[in-house]
Design a protein around this motif. Structure first.
Motif, PDB file in Angstrom:
ATOM      1  N   ARG A 299     -70.449  59.753  64.024  1.00 23.04           N
ATOM      2  CA  ARG A 299     -71.640  59.159  63.414  1.00 23.04           C
ATOM      3  C   ARG A 299     -71.269  58.283  62.229  1.00 23.04           C
ATOM      4  NH1 ARG A 299     -75.865  63.456  61.696  1.00 23.04           N
ATOM      5  NH2 ARG A 299     -74.441  63.687  59.962  1.00 23.04           N
ATOM      6  N   THR A 300     -72.020  57.199  62.075  1.00 29.88           N
ATOM      7  CA  THR A 300     -71.929  56.322  60.912  1.00 29.88           C
ATOM      8  C   THR A 300     -73.313  56.249  60.286  1.00 29.88           C
ATOM      9  OG1 THR A 300     -70.134  54.977  61.802  1.00 29.88           O
ATOM     10  CG2 THR A 300     -71.519  53.943  60.140  1.00 29.88           C
ATOM     11  N   VAL A 301     -73.380  56.466  58.972  1.00 34.58           N
ATOM     12  CA  VAL A 301     -74.621  56.323  58.207  1.00 34.58           C
ATOM     13  C   VAL A 301     -74.407  55.174  57.240  1.00 34.58           C
ATOM     14  CG1 VAL A 301     -76.288  57.430  56.667  1.00 34.58           C
ATOM     15  CG2 VAL A 301     -75.115  58.792  58.412  1.00 34.58           C
ATOM     16  N   PHE A 302     -75.149  54.088  57.428  1.00 38.87           N
ATOM     17  CA  PHE A 302     -74.886  52.873  56.663  1.00 38.87           C
ATOM     18  C   PHE A 302     -75.205  53.010  55.177  1.00 38.87           C
ATOM     19  CE2 PHE A 302     -75.377  51.357  61.027  1.00 38.87           C
ATOM     20  CZ  PHE A 302     -74.131  50.803  61.176  1.00 38.87           C
TER      21      PHE A 302
ATOM     22  N   LEU B  61     -67.817  64.451  63.980  1.00 36.63           N
ATOM     23  CA  LEU B  61     -68.623  65.639  63.695  1.00 36.63           C
ATOM     24  C   LEU B  61     -68.270  66.812  64.583  1.00 36.63           C
ATOM     25  CD1 LEU B  61     -72.086  63.970  63.055  1.00 36.63           C
ATOM     26  CD2 LEU B  61     -70.279  64.519  61.421  1.00 36.63           C
ATOM     27  N   GLY B  62     -67.293  66.632  65.474  1.00 35.37           N
ATOM     28  CA  GLY B  62     -66.804  67.739  66.288  1.00 35.37           C
ATOM     29  C   GLY B  62     -67.423  67.788  67.668  1.00 35.37           C
ATOM     30  N   ALA B  63     -67.276  68.954  68.273  1.00 36.16           N
ATOM     31  CA  ALA B  63     -67.753  69.170  69.644  1.00 36.16           C
ATOM     32  C   ALA B  63     -69.275  69.099  69.700  1.00 36.16           C
ATOM     33  CB  ALA B  63     -67.266  70.513  70.159  1.00 36.16           C
ATOM     34  N   TRP B  64     -69.776  68.632  70.829  1.00 34.58           N
ATOM     35  CA  TRP B  64     -71.214  68.549  71.066  1.00 34.58           C
ATOM     36  C   TRP B  64     -71.516  69.239  72.376  1.00 34.58           C
ATOM     37  CZ3 TRP B  64     -73.878  66.110  75.099  1.00 34.58           C
ATOM     38  CH2 TRP B  64     -75.263  66.048  74.943  1.00 34.58           C
ATOM     39  N   THR B  65     -72.664  69.918  72.451  1.00 38.23           N
ATOM     40  CA  THR B  65     -73.107  70.536  73.701  1.00 38.23           C
ATOM     41  C   THR B  65     -74.480  69.986  74.054  1.00 38.23           C
ATOM     42  OG1 THR B  65     -74.259  72.415  72.687  1.00 38.23           O
ATOM     43  CG2 THR B  65     -71.900  72.678  73.107  1.00 38.23           C
ATOM     44  N   THR B  66     -74.822  70.050  75.325  1.00 41.50           N
ATOM     45  CA  THR B  66     -76.116  69.538  75.775  1.00 41.50           C
ATOM     46  C   THR B  66     -77.280  70.335  75.196  1.00 41.50           C
ATOM     47  OG1 THR B  66     -75.941  70.854  77.793  1.00 41.50           O
ATOM     48  CG2 THR B  66     -75.197  68.566  77.910  1.00 41.50           C
TER      49      THR B  66
ATOM     50  N   VAL C 107     -79.024  65.574  68.905  1.00 40.50           N
ATOM     51  CA  VAL C 107     -78.223  64.677  68.082  1.00 40.50           C
ATOM     52  C   VAL C 107     -79.076  64.279  66.882  1.00 40.50           C
ATOM     53  CG1 VAL C 107     -77.004  62.474  67.978  1.00 40.50           C
ATOM     54  CG2 VAL C 107     -76.954  63.837  70.081  1.00 40.50           C
ATOM     55  N   SER C 108     -78.587  64.547  65.695  1.00 38.21           N
ATOM     56  CA  SER C 108     -79.303  64.238  64.455  1.00 38.21           C
ATOM     57  C   SER C 108     -78.927  62.833  63.989  1.00 38.21           C
ATOM     58  CB  SER C 108     -78.938  65.269  63.387  1.00 38.21           C
ATOM     59  OG  SER C 108     -79.511  64.904  62.156  1.00 38.21           O
TER      60      SER C 108
ATOM     61  N   VAL D 255     -71.841  59.628  71.321  1.00 39.57           N
ATOM     62  CA  VAL D 255     -71.491  60.857  72.018  1.00 39.57           C
ATOM     63  C   VAL D 255     -70.539  60.466  73.145  1.00 39.57           C
ATOM     64  CG1 VAL D 255     -72.356  62.870  73.259  1.00 39.57           C
ATOM     65  CG2 VAL D 255     -73.790  61.789  71.516  1.00 39.57           C
ATOM     66  N   VAL D 256     -69.337  61.019  73.117  1.00 40.60           N
ATOM     67  CA  VAL D 256     -68.317  60.747  74.127  1.00 40.60           C
ATOM     68  C   VAL D 256     -68.233  61.978  75.027  1.00 40.60           C
ATOM     69  CG1 VAL D 256     -65.906  60.143  74.543  1.00 40.60           C
ATOM     70  CG2 VAL D 256     -67.081  59.274  72.498  1.00 40.60           C
TER      71      VAL D 256
END
Length: 70
Positions: free
Chosen positions: A35-38, A47-52, A56-57, A66-67
């Protein structure tokens, strides 16, 4: 040999968003969130691992990537 999918979410607005991604019956082997926050200090932050099961915040004026590898 694995298939991959990259999803880019953009929040150009002034309010935070929470996005649920549904991949249907697709099996996810691994997924990670960046994530990038301008207006903040995050610049392509891993931000690490993501699960379904996890939304997504997206803070205001941010981009989330999300890769996903199937």
């Amino acid at each position: 040999d694995h298939d991959a999918l990259t999803v880019v979410l953009i929040n150009a607005g002034a309010r935070s968003l929470s996005v649920d991604l549904s991949l249907g019956a697709e099996r996810v082997r691994t997924a990670r969130l960046l994530r990038t926050v301008f207006d903040g200090s995050e610049r392509l932050a891993e931000l690490g691992a993501w699960t379904t099961a996890s939304p997504v915040s997206l803070p205001p004026r941010s981009i989330a990537t999300v890769v996903i590898e199937e």
